[in-house]
Design an enzyme around this catalytic site. Structure first.
Site, mmCIF file in Angstrom:
data_model
loop_
_atom_site.group_PDB
_atom_site.id
_atom_site.type_symbol
_atom_site.label_atom_id
_atom_site.label_comp_id
_atom_site.label_asym_id
_atom_site.label_seq_id
_atom_site.Cartn_x
_atom_site.Cartn_y
_atom_site.Cartn_z
ATOM 1 N N THR A 189 -11.241 8.324 -13.182
ATOM 2 C CA THR A 189 -10.256 7.765 -12.249
ATOM 3 C C THR A 189 -10.595 6.340 -11.832
ATOM 4 O O THR A 189 -9.797 5.669 -11.183
ATOM 5 C CB THR A 189 -10.096 8.684 -11.019
ATOM 6 N N GLU A 215 0.828 -1.208 0.000
ATOM 7 C CA GLU A 215 0.000 0.000 0.000
ATOM 8 C C GLU A 215 0.868 1.267 0.000
ATOM 9 O O GLU A 215 0.517 2.268 -0.605
ATOM 10 C CB GLU A 215 -0.929 -0.026 1.223
HETATM 11 C C1 DMJ Z 1 -10.215 3.620 -7.285
HETATM 12 O O1 DMJ Z 1 -11.478 3.650 -6.750
HETATM 13 C C2 DMJ Z 1 -9.894 4.878 -8.010
HETATM 14 O O2 DMJ Z 1 -8.813 4.646 -8.831
HETATM 15 C C3 DMJ Z 1 -9.585 6.025 -7.101
HETATM 16 O O3 DMJ Z 1 -9.190 7.166 -7.792
HETATM 17 C C4 DMJ Z 1 -8.489 5.654 -6.160
HETATM 18 N N1 DMJ Z 1 -8.602 4.366 -5.574
HETATM 19 C C5 DMJ Z 1 -9.248 3.275 -6.204
HETATM 20 C C6 DMJ Z 1 -8.358 2.153 -6.641
HETATM 21 O O4 DMJ Z 1 -7.205 1.967 -5.950
#
Ligand code: DMJ
Length: 647
Positions: A627, A516
């Site tokens: 994202t 992480e």
């Molecule tokens: C996802 O839900 C998206 O990429 C977000 O921007 C960040 N974290 C998670 C995946 O790790």
């Protein structure tokens, strides 16, 4: 006149007994009586009978075979109202209302009905005559035109979609489907990734269908408070992956679930950010790929539910919102009651598309206002702190990160510019200025030569990089093209260096999957030193960066690194009931966390599949990924999208 009433009349004219009695009853054995005045001989009677029955047949023929004969029967011979069954309770039926129109009047046997029937028949006769005078080619053309019109009307009705949404002619953007990879080895690897998707999906379907996520070890549903009691996160998140992998049956069942079960009328406190990136983003992509109206309708419906989050003194939205009451608040742990940069800064792409698809500018206005607020503020060293108070409009704690709490804000500045067909100059400037500040204050090189992005806390650096931060390699490479000309190569290089560092963070673990967070202090490089940073929850960011780097450089090492990740996922995360995260990637034995995150299906597997696809599938000139890896089409200015682009 009813036919029955004609017979006695005929009988009386011919004299009693002429037809009514047995033939020849008074003449005996076929003898012929002398014809007196007013009397008919038998043959004459027979001829008369023939003529008369021919006349009757003609009348009935006309009644039954002319067009609209039913109306004629009901309107002329019977009173139409008498044909209607009595209303329940025996109450008198209301008379036709004024304004019921001529059709209603005719159906009710009103005064205009006979005229209408006559006019209709005359028009039909006229049209038939005209048609008979046409050449066969002209008749065929007319039929064709009629057919086209019917089809257009039907299409119009389908596209009308949700009530309140404008009609929209769906045109599938370029690259929603791509070619098979030419190289057989690549094809085989891509097939393997599709099989992984099938394993994840089938198990979700078997054990957690309709719930948010799957617990693959205990084989049951997993619920997360991020979505309140909105259900089906995995289904909505996976829709577009199913589509691009051409898993048609699965896509169909997911669509049917959305149609019948996806419900936003719930009393639920949700994370505005998470619901936006997964649900709104997933629905938008599913619409743009498939053209199915249900996805557009649901996306806009959900977008409307999120609007009360912006009811703050500055218009910077709350992090949490009760979508029934419309009451918002912020995370209790956030510095000084602040909203989070990566949350309120990651609404832009979806909200611009909501305005585009709904014709309602309010969505785009809300996110443009966020830009305005940010542009008015002083930024320490040109950096954006992660916390901003939505009431005072002041920054909270000066903590800057390109990982958690900050990450996708930067991503959305660049992608807003790209999605606007490079017309959103404001977004562009904010992005490249921010990258400049990040380079100066946050990017460092370890003594072993690894480039990393540290975190900034009130001017002091913490030499730690999160798994989340690894997305930035892809972002830098994607933005290279728009950088000042002397910096293009530098931005690609930066992307490549971040990709290498993140690959090292995987390679230096026992399980070849990254932790992480990893550190560059205390004598270590790209290694997690704290127990609570050693987990891997099926995150996509490193693979995301490989995918961008592959597309932009075609350096084969990115496919090799992606394949290493596939092998590690299969070895350590795959279980009978799906895929699970790991508690410690440095351990010799797997300790599974028993969660199959929805982003594993929407992001990790999608980016892997794209890594082994040809570049014509979701090409970057036509699509940007939100994202959560949901592809959204570029709003090309020559397609009449100029207005949305500049809002
Ligand atoms: C996802 O839900 C998206 O990429 C977000 O921007 C960040 N974290 C998670 C995946 O790790």
């Amino acid at each position: 006149m009813p036919a029955a009433s004609l017979l006695p009349l005929f009988g009386s004219a011919a004299g009693p007994g002429t037809l009514g009695g047995p033939a020849g009853s008074g003449s005996g054995g076929g003898g012929r009586k002398a014809a007196g005045p007013g009397a008919f001989r038998l043959t004459e009677k027979f001829v008369l009978l023939l003529v008369f029955s021919a006349f009757i047949t003609l009348c009935f023929g006309a009644i039954f075979f002319l067009p609209d004969s039913s109306k004629l029967l009901s309107g002329v011979f019977f009173h139409s109202a008498a044909l209607q069954p009595p209303p329940p309770g025996g109450q008198p039926r209301a008379p036709p209302q004024p304004g019921g129109g001529p059709a209603a009047a005719a159906a009710a046997g009103g005064p205009g009905s006979l005229e209408r029937i006559r006019a209709d028949h005359e028009r039909a006769l006229r049209e038939a005559k005209e048609t008979l005078q046409k050449l066969p080619e002209e008749i065929r053309r007319d039929i064709r035109q009629d057919k086209e019109k019917l089809l257009q009307d039907a299409r119009g009705r389908k596209e009308a979609g949700a009530p309140g949404l404008p009609q929209r002619l769906f045109r599938q953007p370029v690259g929603a489907v791509g070619q098979e990879p030419a190289d057989p080895d690549v094809r085989q690897r891509r097939e393997k990734i599709k099989e992984m998707m099938k394993h994840a999906w089938d198990n979700y379907k078997r054990y957690a269908w309709g719930l948010n996520e799957l617990k693959p070890i205990s084989k049951q549903g997993h619920s997360s408070n991020l979505f309140g009691n909105i259900q089906g996160a995995t289904i909505v998140d996976a829709l577009d992956t199913l589509y691009i992998m051409e898993m048609k049956e699965e896509f169909k069942e997911a669509k049917e679930w959305v149609e019948k079960n996806l419900d936003f009328n719930v009393n639920a406190e949700i994370s505005v950010f998470e619901v936006n990136i997964r649900f709104v983003g997933g629905l938008l992509s599913a619409y743009y790929l498939s053209g199915e109206e249900v996805f557009r309708k649901k996306a806009v419906e959900l977008g409307e539910k999120l609007l009360p989050a912006f009811n703050t003194p500055t218009g910077i939205p709350w992090a949490l919102l009760n979508i029934k009451s419309g009451i918002g608040r912020n995370w209790p742990w956030a510095s000084g009651g602040s909203s989070i940069l990566a949350e309120f800064g990651t609404l832009h792409l979806e909200f611009v598309h909501l305005s585009h698809l709904s014709g309602n500018p309010v969505f785009a206005e809300k996110v443009m206002n966020i830009r305005k607020v940010l542009n008015r503020l002083d930024k320490p060293e040109g950096l954006y702190p992660n916390y901003l108070n939505p009431s005072s409009g002041q920054w909270g704690q000066h903590h800057v990160s390109i990982g958690g709490l900050g990450d996708s804000f930067y991503e959305y500045l660049l992608k807003a510019w790209l999605m606007s067909d490079k017309t959103d100059e404001d977004g562009k400037k904010m992005y490249y200025d921010a990258v400049q500040a990040i380079e100066t204050h946050l990017i460092r090189k370890s003594s072993g030569g690894l480039t990393y992005i540290a975190e900034w806390k009130g001017g002091l650096l913490e030499h730690k990089m999160g798994h989340l931060t690894c997305f930035a390699g892809g972002m830098f490479a994607l933005g290279a093209d728009g950088a000042p000309s002397d910096k293009t190569g530098h931005h690609i290089e930066l992307g490549a260096e971040i990709a290498r560092t993140c690959h090292e963070s995987y390679d230096r673990t026992r399980m070849k999957l990254g932790p992480e967070a990893f550190r560059f202090d205390g004598g270590v490089e790209a290694i997690a030193t704290r127990q609570n940073e050693k987990y891997y929850i099926l995150r996509p960011e490193v693979i995301e960066t490989y995918m961008y780097m592959w597309r932009l450089t075609h350096d084969p090492k990115y496919r090799e690194w992606g394949w290493e990740a596939v092998e590690a996922l299969e070895k350590h995360c795959r279980v009978d009931g799906g895929y699970s995260g790991l508690r410690d990637v440095y351990n010799n034995h797997e300790s599974h966390d028993d969660v199959q995150q929805s982003f594993f299906l929407s992001e990790t597997l999608k980016y892997l599949y794209l890594l082994f696809s040809e570049d014509d599938l979701l090409p970057f000139e036509h699509w940007v990924f939100n994202t959560e890896a949901h592809p959204l089409p570029v709003l090309h200015k020559d397609d009449g999208n100029k207005e949305e682009n500049q809002k």
